[in-house]
Motif scaffolding. Structure first.
Motif, PDB file in Angstrom:
ATOM      1  N   ASP A   5       2.435   6.326  -5.626  1.00 52.09           N
ATOM      2  CA  ASP A   5       1.905   6.513  -6.972  1.00 52.09           C
ATOM      3  C   ASP A   5       0.943   7.700  -7.017  1.00 52.09           C
ATOM      4  O   ASP A   5       0.973   8.509  -7.951  1.00 52.09           O
ATOM      5  CB  ASP A   5       1.190   5.241  -7.426  1.00 52.09           C
ATOM      6  N   THR A   6       0.100   7.811  -6.000  1.00 50.28           N
ATOM      7  CA  THR A   6      -0.815   8.952  -5.918  1.00 50.28           C
ATOM      8  C   THR A   6      -0.042  10.261  -5.815  1.00 50.28           C
ATOM      9  O   THR A   6      -0.365  11.257  -6.471  1.00 50.28           O
ATOM     10  CB  THR A   6      -1.745   8.809  -4.694  1.00 50.28           C
ATOM     11  N   LEU A   7       1.005  10.240  -5.019  1.00 54.27           N
ATOM     12  CA  LEU A   7       1.835  11.431  -4.823  1.00 54.27           C
ATOM     13  C   LEU A   7       2.534  11.830  -6.120  1.00 54.27           C
ATOM     14  O   LEU A   7       2.480  13.001  -6.539  1.00 54.27           O
ATOM     15  CB  LEU A   7       2.864  11.147  -3.721  1.00 54.27           C
ATOM     16  N   THR A  43       0.816  -1.217   0.000  1.00 56.27           N
ATOM     17  CA  THR A  43       0.000   0.000   0.000  1.00 56.27           C
ATOM     18  C   THR A  43       0.844   1.259   0.000  1.00 56.27           C
ATOM     19  O   THR A  43       0.369   2.319  -0.421  1.00 56.27           O
ATOM     20  CB  THR A  43      -0.954   0.017   1.204  1.00 56.27           C
ATOM     21  N   HIS A 101       5.686   9.757 -13.537  1.00 55.62           N
ATOM     22  CA  HIS A 101       5.165   8.396 -13.387  1.00 55.62           C
ATOM     23  C   HIS A 101       6.037   7.617 -12.410  1.00 55.62           C
ATOM     24  O   HIS A 101       7.235   7.881 -12.271  1.00 55.62           O
ATOM     25  CB  HIS A 101       5.129   7.671 -14.732  1.00 55.62           C
ATOM     26  N   ASN A 141      -1.122  -2.489 -12.030  1.00 55.74           N
ATOM     27  CA  ASN A 141      -1.403  -2.230 -10.618  1.00 55.74           C
ATOM     28  C   ASN A 141      -0.095  -2.081  -9.863  1.00 55.74           C
ATOM     29  O   ASN A 141       0.660  -3.041  -9.694  1.00 55.74           O
ATOM     30  CB  ASN A 141      -2.239  -3.374 -10.044  1.00 55.74           C
ATOM     31  N   GLY A 154       1.164   2.324  -3.457  1.00 59.21           N
ATOM     32  CA  GLY A 154      -0.031   3.040  -3.896  1.00 59.21           C
ATOM     33  C   GLY A 154      -0.012   4.492  -3.462  1.00 59.21           C
ATOM     34  O   GLY A 154      -0.388   5.393  -4.228  1.00 59.21           O
ATOM     35  N   GLU A 155       0.430   4.742  -2.245  1.00 64.68           N
ATOM     36  CA  GLU A 155       0.529   6.120  -1.751  1.00 64.68           C
ATOM     37  C   GLU A 155       1.546   6.918  -2.560  1.00 64.68           C
ATOM     38  O   GLU A 155       1.307   8.084  -2.915  1.00 64.68           O
ATOM     39  CB  GLU A 155       0.927   6.120  -0.275  1.00 64.68           C
ATOM     40  N   SER A 175       1.905  10.835  -9.301  1.00 64.02           N
ATOM     41  CA  SER A 175       1.026  11.109 -10.445  1.00 64.02           C
ATOM     42  C   SER A 175       0.301  12.445 -10.331  1.00 64.02           C
ATOM     43  O   SER A 175      -0.270  12.929 -11.321  1.00 64.02           O
ATOM     44  CB  SER A 175       0.006   9.980 -10.600  1.00 64.02           C
ATOM     45  N   SER A 176       0.335  13.065  -9.159  1.00 63.02           N
ATOM     46  CA  SER A 176      -0.271  14.392  -9.003  1.00 63.02           C
ATOM     47  C   SER A 176       0.599  15.488  -9.599  1.00 63.02           C
ATOM     48  O   SER A 176       0.171  16.635  -9.721  1.00 63.02           O
ATOM     49  CB  SER A 176      -0.514  14.686  -7.515  1.00 63.02           C
TER      50      SER A 176
END
Length: 375
Positions: free
Chosen positions: A162-164, A156, A172, A222, A159-160, A166-167
């Motif tokens: 990736d969010t950071l 996870t 990437h 993913n 995932g965090e 990709s903003s």
């Protein structure tokens, strides 16, 4: 780090990096070569590397050497490490044409097109990526930028990140943990796992193979799949270490010499990594300077146990291994405090100390001498 999976995979892969399965061949890199590799075809790619530990330092060195030898007009790799002396030592070893050193993470974030990170734990990874994001939100990149996270982290967290990442425009993330010990890394034989953005994976894969590793395993888009796979692989290694620890302890209590057990391991488990761990246990060689520190083993075991709880897939062997790792570390810490330690940094194969003390034996200095039971 650990290389049990590396050894298993190596047996199915030939020297050219092609694996044969039922008459078909799987390429070492499961993507077509990029038609225009790099951030911008007309500009050379600036690579950054953050984290020069036991594996990261070797990866950075191999990458710098390979690109200097095989890529015309390649730029020196820009490196950063929390302990600056490691970065300075790499610069001194390879020279200014291969390595540049920065003491500012902001410079890595703004100057580099592809940034590799190889860090010790989840907290440090998050701290570094938050600094990257803070810098790039003030100075947004104008062209494609790829972050490649190679550390062993809980899924996870990827995932965090990736969010950071990709903003931020044009940025990437590729999750890309690796399998292999420092010795495997030195031979550029790491097995590399990837998940995330397809285009980015393609570009990164051809940077890493054969410069750093011999094979890429693609687990799709993913981002959490590659870190999950890394923990699954490490669970196999840790489970095997636990079996070895218990077997050596039983042998000692039964009066069977450790060297006889080690010979049996070589006969029935002829994988180089297994033989190395068996050799460590049979000879009480638990110095982590050439291995995998027990702190990292406990971190990985904790991640695996957390994953098994989430997935409702119990691994009781890992639970026991985790206990033995903690017991061994606690004993070693006490020895350090008393000035009685035999090694400064304990390897995770030292988990046998947990099994030994449970059986009433010395943890790290046992000679595997017991009472021979006559028929």
């Amino acid at each position: 780090m650990s290389d049990l999976l590396h050894s298993a995979l190596h047996s199915a892969t030939n020297i050219a990096g092609m694996a044969s399965h039922g008459g078909t061949e799987t390429p070492a890199v499961p993507y077509s070569r990029p038609t225009t590799p790099g951030a911008t075809p007309s500009l050379p790619v600036q690579i950054g590397f953050v984290g020069l530990g036991a594996i990261g330092g070797v990866m950075a060195k191999n990458l710098a050497n390979y690109r200097s030898a095989h890529h015309q007009n390649s730029l020196p790799i820009l490196v950063w490490n929390r302990t600056a002396s490691k970065a300075d030592a790499l610069h001194a070893e390879l020279g200014a044409n291969k390595i540049r050193v920065t003491h500012e993470l902001e410079q890595i974030a703004t100057e580099c097109d592809v940034i590799f990170t190889a860090l010790s734990n989840d907290e440090v990874v998050k701290e570094v990526y938050e600094q990257f994001a803070k810098t790039l939100k003030h100075t947004p990149p104008a062209r494609h930028k790829i972050f490649v996270e190679t550390s062993t982290i809980y899924p996870t967290i990827a995932g965090e990140l990736d969010t950071l990442v990709s903003s931020i425009p044009h940025c990437h993330l590729v999750a890309s943990p690796v399998f292999g010990t420092p010795a495997v890394a030195a031979d550029a034989q790491l097995v590399i796992v990837m998940s995330g953005d397809y285009r980015s994976k393609k570009e990164v894969a051809y940077m890493l193979v054969p410069a750093v590793g011999r094979k890429v395993i693609d687990l799709g888009g993913n981002i959490e799949k590659a870190p999950t796979f890394k923990l699954i692989g490490n669970s196999m290694i840790l489970g095997t270490l636990e079996i070895f620890a218990e077997a050596y302890t039983l042998a000692e209590k039964s009066g069977i010499p450790a060297q006889e057990v080690h010979k049996l391991v070589k006969d029935i488990f002829p994988a180089p990594s297994l033989i190395r761990y068996s050799d460590r246990m049979s000879n009480n060689n638990f110095d982590a300077t050439t291995g995998f520190a027990i702190d990292n083993g406990i971190k990985d075991a904790s991640h695996i146990r957390r994953l098994t709880a989430v997935a409702n897939a119990p691994m009781p062997g890992i639970d026991i291994a985790h206990q033995h790792l903690i017991t061994a570390r606690a004993i070693h810490t006490g020895q350090v405090q008393a000035g009685e330690e035999t090694v400064k940094l304990l390897d995770w194969s030292g988990m046998i100390g947990g099994a030994r003390v449970a059986a009433g034996l010395p943890p790290f200095t046992s000679q595997n001498v017991g009472v021979v039971q006559e028929d």
